[in-house]
Enzyme design. Structure first.
Site, PDB file in Angstrom:
ATOM      1  N   ASP A 291       0.805  -1.238   0.000  1.00 62.94           N
ATOM      2  CA  ASP A 291       0.000   0.000   0.000  1.00 62.94           C
ATOM      3  C   ASP A 291       0.833   1.282   0.000  1.00 62.94           C
ATOM      4  O   ASP A 291       0.391   2.308   0.520  1.00 62.94           O
ATOM      5  CB  ASP A 291      -0.917   0.079   1.231  1.00 62.94           C
ATOM      6  CG  ASP A 291      -2.117  -0.828   1.170  1.00 62.94           C
ATOM      7  OD1 ASP A 291      -2.250  -1.577   0.187  1.00 62.94           O
ATOM      8  OD2 ASP A 291      -2.937  -0.794   2.113  1.00 62.94           O
TER       9      ASP A 291
ATOM     10  N   CYS B  46      -4.435  -5.424  -2.839  1.00 59.79           N
ATOM     11  CA  CYS B  46      -3.241  -6.263  -2.643  1.00 59.79           C
ATOM     12  C   CYS B  46      -3.245  -7.566  -3.437  1.00 59.79           C
ATOM     13  O   CYS B  46      -2.374  -7.810  -4.260  1.00 59.79           O
ATOM     14  CB  CYS B  46      -3.067  -6.617  -1.170  1.00 59.79           C
ATOM     15  SG  CYS B  46      -3.131  -5.208  -0.054  1.00 59.79           S
TER      16      CYS B  46
ATOM     17  N   ASP C  24       2.518  -2.925  -3.918  1.00 63.84           N
ATOM     18  CA  ASP C  24       1.447  -3.671  -4.594  1.00 63.84           C
ATOM     19  C   ASP C  24       0.317  -2.788  -5.109  1.00 63.84           C
ATOM     20  O   ASP C  24      -0.377  -3.140  -6.052  1.00 63.84           O
ATOM     21  CB  ASP C  24       0.911  -4.812  -3.715  1.00 63.84           C
ATOM     22  CG  ASP C  24       0.431  -4.343  -2.351  1.00 63.84           C
ATOM     23  OD1 ASP C  24       0.490  -3.126  -2.060  1.00 63.84           O
ATOM     24  OD2 ASP C  24      -0.004  -5.207  -1.559  1.00 63.84           O
ATOM     25  N   ASN C  25       0.107  -1.647  -4.463  1.00 57.42           N
ATOM     26  CA  ASN C  25      -0.861  -0.663  -4.958  1.00 57.42           C
ATOM     27  C   ASN C  25      -0.594   0.643  -4.232  1.00 57.42           C
ATOM     28  O   ASN C  25       0.160   0.669  -3.263  1.00 57.42           O
ATOM     29  CB  ASN C  25      -2.317  -1.123  -4.758  1.00 57.42           C
ATOM     30  CG  ASN C  25      -2.620  -1.587  -3.351  1.00 57.42           C
ATOM     31  OD1 ASN C  25      -2.781  -2.776  -3.096  1.00 57.42           O
ATOM     32  ND2 ASN C  25      -2.659  -0.655  -2.409  1.00 57.42           N
TER      33      ASN C  25
END
Ligand code: NAG
Ligand code: NAG
Ligand code: NAG
Ligand code: NAG
Ligand code: NAG
Length: 595
Positions: free
Chosen positions: A56, A91, A339-340
């Protein structure tokens, strides 16, 4: 800014500024070799990889500026890819996509939990025998992994089956993955171990260093992945088990030694921060403006994330220092990403991801290693599904035809297809985090957060186009509206005279192209995901939005079925997803040549 070079048709930048294309490749390589003292590419042993993936971590809220070791060791010694995007801002779908090189619509791992996602879905789909670490082992690599692999990889299911593909593994397991002070890790085929009272980032640093030692001792090249939980929210494990009211997520917990830092930082007050006018579509448009209590909480949350990232910064310092002491550094690629992304307060949103806005889909990507230009920023459009193909190319492994991505131009000798688009897709619910997140019907979930989008960046255009499961549409021109506050998609109220134009054409002509492109990309496979225009124009003359906007194609695009949804589903159900097929051209002639 000093104009240095364009490599193999790519614009490259120095000190963060963009250089437009147009140089002789040979000349450029000479310039680079002499001016930049690049490490030369070794010929003997295949290269090693150290892959660090945070959880994140935003790019847009400037988190990377607070991690000096990562900047010094990885970005400044390598290349920063400043147009790097994820396919799905969540995720598990994002990670499965990364480790398989496929769009989530092809993995059908679209959520964090079964039935649509999570570790069990990854296993059901056969990927435990068919993903990057397995392919790397087959190609002669020793592979190691510590940290979070996927969601719903738990203390109950970790052995049924065990994760394949790693010579050494030590996974964070749910429901303790995000318990910063009581994490559970599970090593190789051993029982899970609880680390009550120790900070998860200290634990993973020890484990990562141990695997790096093992890797350095081996005879084969290595691929070591380190996936810390930071700066993800801290999650109450009981709320993961009992999800009735949503999941209880609070600010991440930093290491004690970092708790005094950044007392005055605030979330950047960009134009989209808690705006006076509502923005976005669907449930986001309904959000109330945040009061001062909520804004202050967002700043606290932001500060906690930056503090929590300090542990990751030290982790990277420890690992790179160890590599420097070895004789392997010059033959090792170090890849740093997340992941993001993440938002806090933009568009009035509480902390979280799951949206298609820049904050959520853009992530850091820094790569250093043999042959990678130092101190460069690259503006090629790249995505997480490009990473597996990139690793293949750097390792000298032949490209797989089931890859939906394509190699990223990491080194100057890169030859390959570039793309100007990212396919962004999401199924299910929006997820709200933090203390003020029970704002939609008392839950931390937002319904109807299924959408398909394209992010398109080319010479003269910078666009985001999205179709929601509610059949709402969004179109942002980020060249004039970088904070995505003005949805250009025509509403009945707007006067046609005021319409902005895109590349000199009307909005409706631009939308017809974007919509058809999305129709192709939302169900593309393999090379079609990389060269979507080829499907529409098999004669091969159209490669970009600009090409497709030529007037001679107006009728062809006006006739195409439009992207729409039949209902809002929680997963990827074809029946819910409207028209699937585009109209094709006949005999390689464009539509209007024969109608
Ligand atoms: C790593 O695993 C692969 C696949 O099982 C195996 O061939 C290789 O020998 C292992 N490496 C070490 C150092 O044990
Ligand atoms: C820490 O986690 C373990 C399970 O791994 C659990 O049994 C224990 O109660 C937890 N401790 C606290 C203080 O929550
Ligand atoms: C601010 O908004 C939050 C969330 O809606 C609410 O719980 C809180 O009572 C409000 N605070 C004030 C001072 O109005
Ligand atoms: C979700 O979208 C559907 C249309 O698919 C609509 O009927 C429904 O009211 C929406 N639900 C909520 C809670 O907004
Ligand atoms: C994706 O998985 C869901 C849940 O198992 C299933 O209902 C759906 O049909 C699958 N979609 C496709 C396109 O196979």
């Amino acid at each position: 800014m000093k104009l240095l070079a364009t490599i193999a048709g790519l614009a490259v930048t120095v000190e963060g500024a963009i250089i437009e294309n147009g140089f002789n490749v040979q000349n450029v390589q000479n310039v680079l070799q002499s001016a930049l003292s690049m490490t030369s590419r070794p010929t003997s042993k295949p290269p090693n990889f150290l892959f660090v993936i945070t959880d994140d971590q935003d790019l847009q809220l400037d988190s990377t500026s607070y991690t000096p070791h990562i900047l010094r060791h990885v970005r400044d010694k390598g290349t920063s890819f400043h147009n790097h995007f994820v396919t799905t801002a969540l995720c598990c779908p994002s990670r499965v996509s990364l480790w398989t090189g496929r769009q989530p619509h092809n993995t059908n791992v679209t959520d964090v939990n079964p039935p649509y996602g999570g570790y069990p879905k990854f296993v059901d789909r056969g990927f435990n025998d068919n993903f990057l670490p397995i392919w790397l082992q087959e190609a002669g690599y020793d592979t190691y992994y510590t940290g979070k692999l996927f969601n719903a990889h738990t203390v109950d299911n970790y052995h049924s089956p065990h994760v394949n593909g790693f010579n050494g593994s030590d996974f964070l397991l749910d429901p303790y993955t995000y318990s910063y002070l009581n994490s559970t890790y599970q090593r190789n085929h051993d029982d899970p171990v609880s680390y009550e009272g120790e900070h998860t980032t200290d634990v993973i640093t020890r484990k990562a260093l141990g695997f790096l030692e093992d890797a350095l001792e081996g005879d084969r090249p290595f691929f070591v992945t380190v996936a810390p939980a930071a700066p993800h929210s801290n999650v109450d494990p009981t709320s993961i088990v009992d999800r009735k009211k949503g999941i209880t997520m609070s600010a991440p917990i930093p290491l004690d030694r970092h708790k005094h830092l950044f007392q005055d930082v605030k979330v950047p007050r960009t134009a989209n921060f808690n705006p006076d006018e509502p923005s976005g579509a669907s449930w986001i448009r309904e959000l109330p403006q945040q009061n001062q209590t909520v804004v202050d909480y967002g700043d606290f949350f932001y500060q906690s994330r930056l503090q929590a990232l300090q542990g990751v910064d030290e982790l990277v310092d420890t690992l790179v220092t160890r590599l420097e002491e070895s004789d392997q550094l010059d033959n090792t690629y170090i890849i740093y990403t997340s992941d993001n992304g993440f938002h806090i307060g933009q568009h009035r949103l509480p902390p979280g991801k799951t949206c298609g806005f820049e904050e959520d889909i853009r992530v850091p990507l820094f790569i250093r290693g043999p042959g990678v230009p130092k101190g460069f920023a690259q503006d090629s459009v790249t995505t997480h599904i490009d990473l597996a193909p990139t690793i293949f190319q750097l390792a000298g492994i032949p490209h797989r035809s089931d890859f939906d991505g394509t190699a990223i131009p990491v080194t100057p000798d890169f030859t390959g297809t570039r793309h100007e688009h990212v396919t962004v897709e999401y199924w299910g619910r929006g997820v709200l985090e933090g203390d003020f997140s029970h704002i939609i019907g008392g839950s931390t979930f937002a319904p109807n957060n299924t959408y398909k989008s394209i992010r398109l960046l080319g010479p003269g255009y910078n666009l985001y186009y999205s179709v929601w499961c509610t059949n709402e549409h969004e179109l942002y021109d980020l060249s004039t509206d970088p904070y995505q506050l003005h949805n250009l998609y025509p509403s009945e109220s707007r006067n046609i005279q005021d319409e902005p134009r895109i590349l000199g054409r009307s909005l409706s002509q631009a939308i017809s192209r974007l919509d058809t492109l999305l129709l192709i990309l939302k169900s593309c496979q393999g090379n079609t995901c990389i060269e979507p225009w080829k499907v529409l124009h098999p004669e091969g003359s159209i490669h970009t939005l600009r090409d497709a906007l030529d007037e001679q194609h107006d009728i062809f695009y006006d006739q195409q079925p439009q992207v729409s949804f039949n209902w809002c589903d929680l997963g990827y159900r074809i029946e819910a997803e409207g028209p699937q097929d585009h109209l094709t051209t006949r005999y390689g002639l464009s539509w209007d040549s024969w109608v």
